[in-house]
Scaffold this motif. Structure first.
Motif, short mmCIF file in Angstrom:
data_model
loop_
_atom_site.label_atom_id
_atom_site.label_comp_id
_atom_site.label_asym_id
_atom_site.label_seq_id
_atom_site.Cartn_x
_atom_site.Cartn_y
_atom_site.Cartn_z
N CYS A 182 -47.52 -65.56 16.88
CA CYS A 182 -47.88 -65.66 15.61
C CYS A 182 -47.17 -64.83 14.49
CB CYS A 182 -49.46 -65.11 15.78
SG CYS A 182 -49.89 -66.61 16.46
N LEU A 193 -51.36 -70.79 12.91
CA LEU A 193 -52.44 -71.24 14.15
C LEU A 193 -53.09 -72.11 12.79
CD1 LEU A 193 -53.68 -71.01 16.68
CD2 LEU A 193 -55.61 -71.50 15.38
N TYR A 194 -53.50 -73.35 13.00
CA TYR A 194 -54.34 -73.62 11.88
C TYR A 194 -55.96 -73.60 12.46
CZ TYR A 194 -54.85 -75.79 6.98
OH TYR A 194 -55.28 -76.19 6.20
N MET A 195 -56.69 -73.06 12.29
CA MET A 195 -58.09 -72.79 12.74
C MET A 195 -59.14 -73.78 12.05
SD MET A 195 -60.40 -69.53 12.55
CE MET A 195 -59.10 -68.36 14.32
N TYR A 197 -61.05 -73.65 9.66
CA TYR A 197 -62.55 -72.20 9.82
C TYR A 197 -63.53 -73.38 9.37
CZ TYR A 197 -65.68 -68.45 8.47
OH TYR A 197 -66.65 -68.18 8.34
N VAL A 253 -53.18 -67.48 10.36
CA VAL A 253 -54.47 -68.36 10.26
C VAL A 253 -54.01 -68.73 8.62
CG1 VAL A 253 -56.14 -67.91 11.84
CG2 VAL A 253 -56.56 -67.48 9.34
N GLU A 254 -54.63 -70.60 8.24
CA GLU A 254 -55.11 -70.49 7.16
C GLU A 254 -55.34 -69.99 5.83
OE1 GLU A 254 -58.54 -72.88 8.56
OE2 GLU A 254 -56.07 -71.82 9.30
N TYR A 277 -52.42 -75.78 16.83
CA TYR A 277 -54.09 -75.77 16.51
C TYR A 277 -54.32 -75.64 18.14
CZ TYR A 277 -54.85 -79.66 13.96
OH TYR A 277 -54.91 -80.17 12.86
#
Length: 434
Positions: A182, A193-195, A197, A253-254, A277
């Motif tokens: 990461c 990583l695209y969570m 949310y 994350v984003e 993902y």
């Protein structure tokens, strides 16, 4: 003419009629491998319009669902099928069922107690459900109410070109290794990583989905009904939510956390602007549809700790059934049977239902090459669903996971959940008075 002559003629006529009726009986009882004219007439007699509610908005928008409907109409020329996509299906479908506005065919809510299935769905015939794998699901009192639309697992879907750009040469086998890649992706200007949310429902992967397989016990969630305080920092709940919180805290994350960017995120992952993902294998086909080359997308088990081996879930995807309130149940049954058994719908990004079958997609073969220990899911018990409903915790939607990830004090947030859970169990909180 003599009496004997007429007697002989009568006997011959009777014999002819007997032979004729026997021939008719034999023809009607003989089983033909192909459809008979009678069967064709029966099919063509099914008519009308039915509506299917689904979470697969992508398959509606790219024309795949209409393609299935067109195939169906060739078989039933007087029928038509329409589709409506729900973006937050797990929550929205309960509202639609409560108002009896759930179309004719729909996906069964995962948080509906089995004892209530007959209130909202038509039972399927034994023939329709004869070869189902997950026999404890969508069933109550010996009757089955839904067919599985696929077999799924969860893991890391990743872009190989993004990994190469970040200098990542090995797939992480431990949680520390995962954090390390990461960091490399972030340094390379790629969203690690695209969570998702903001979309909420993908957050289930960081909560109930993960805790239900990371111990190797598929009844982990069901067994929570016997506990007063299941949420603890030092158990699976603390571990899984803690990983999600760490990823956000480290900027892995984003940035646009509160936007529902599910569709956008698929394009970003397809282009390599995002690296990974944590999601189900069904996502792979959607990433490919978003423009990724098949050779650029990979899939590996999520290393949720620093152990030498890891569990991965084996779950049924959504079950599909016929609404109790449908005004065209016979046609709806025919559509369910056709969609599941005569189209590619159940193979749209899913693992083979037969555990002896070889996966058709390279990404699945890669996933299995890391030898995760697959944990086959069991159905959520009515006792658990009742507890979840009484405690007002939406396990199916992921809302409470979003709150846990954002909580300033995770222990305090866990305490609040445990308080609701204990109250739902019918227990009494200890008095603060001496």
């Amino acid at each position: 003419m003599t009496k004997a002559y007429w007697t002989l003629q009568t006997m011959l006529l009777l014999l002819f009629l007997l032979l004729l009726s026997a021939g008719c009986e034999n023809r009607s009882s003989r089983q033909e491998p192909s459809a008979t004219p009678a069967a064709d007439n029966e099919q063509s007699s099914l008519s009308g319009n039915i509506l299917m509610l689904t979470n697969r908005i992508d398959l509606i928008e790219n024309g795949t669902m209409q393609g299935y409907a067109d195939q169906f109409i060739k078989k039933y020329p007087k029928a038509s099928v329409e589709f409506e996509g729900l973006s937050n299906y797990a929550t929205d479908i309960l509202v639609r069922l409560s108002t009896k506005d759930a179309g004719d065919v729909l996906l069964l809510p995962v948080n509906l107690p089995a004892k209530e299935l007959s209130y909202f769905f038509e039972p399927l015939s034994a023939e329709m459900s004869a070869h189902e794998r997950f026999t404890t699901f969508a069933t109550y009192a010996g009757k089955r109410y839904g067919l599985s639309t696929g077999t799924t697992t969860s893991g890391i879907v990743y872009n190989k070109k993004a990994f190469k750009q970040a200098g990542i040469t090995e797939i992480p086998q431990t949680l520390d290794d995962f954090y390390a890649i990461c960091a490399k992706l972030k340094q390379a200007g790629i969203i690690p990583l695209y969570m998702n949310y903001g979309a909420v429902w993908p957050l289930r992967e960081w909560g109930n989905n993960m805790v239900n397989y990371m111990t190797g016990n598929p009844d982990y969630m069901n067994n929570m009904v016997h506990e007063n305080s299941p949420w603890q920092l030092d158990n699976e709940w603390g571990q899984s939510v803690g990983i999600a919180r760490a990823l956000i805290a480290r900027g892995y994350v984003e940035e646009e956390l509160f936007s529902n960017s599910w569709e956008i995120s698929k394009t970003k992952l397809a282009k390599g602007e995002a690296g990974m993902y944590l999601t189900g294998n069904w996502t792979i086909s959607q990433i490919l549809d978003a423009g990724a080359a098949p050779e650029d997308i990979g899939f590996f088990p999520f290393p949720y700790d620093n152990g030498a081996s890891h569990y991965a879930p084996l779950n049924p995807d959504w079950f599909i059934g016929v609404s109790k309130f449908s005004k065209n149940k016979e046609l709806s049954m025919a559509w369910v049977n056709f969609l599941v058994k005569e189209t590619s719908y159940t193979s749209e990004g899913f693992l083979p239902a037969d555990d002896h079958a070889e996966p058709s997609m390279e990404q699945y073969r890669e996933f299995l090459s890391y030898h995760p220990q697959l944990v086959e899911a069991t159905v959520q018990t009515d006792a658990f669903i009742d507890m979840a409903n009484r405690s007002k915790l939406s396990f199916a939607s992921g809302d409470y996971i979003q709150e846990l990830i954002a909580a300033p004090d995770l222990q305090k947030a866990f305490d609040e959940l445990n308080e609701k859970w204990l109250e739902a169990r019918g227990g009494q909180l200890p008095s603060s008075q001496p």
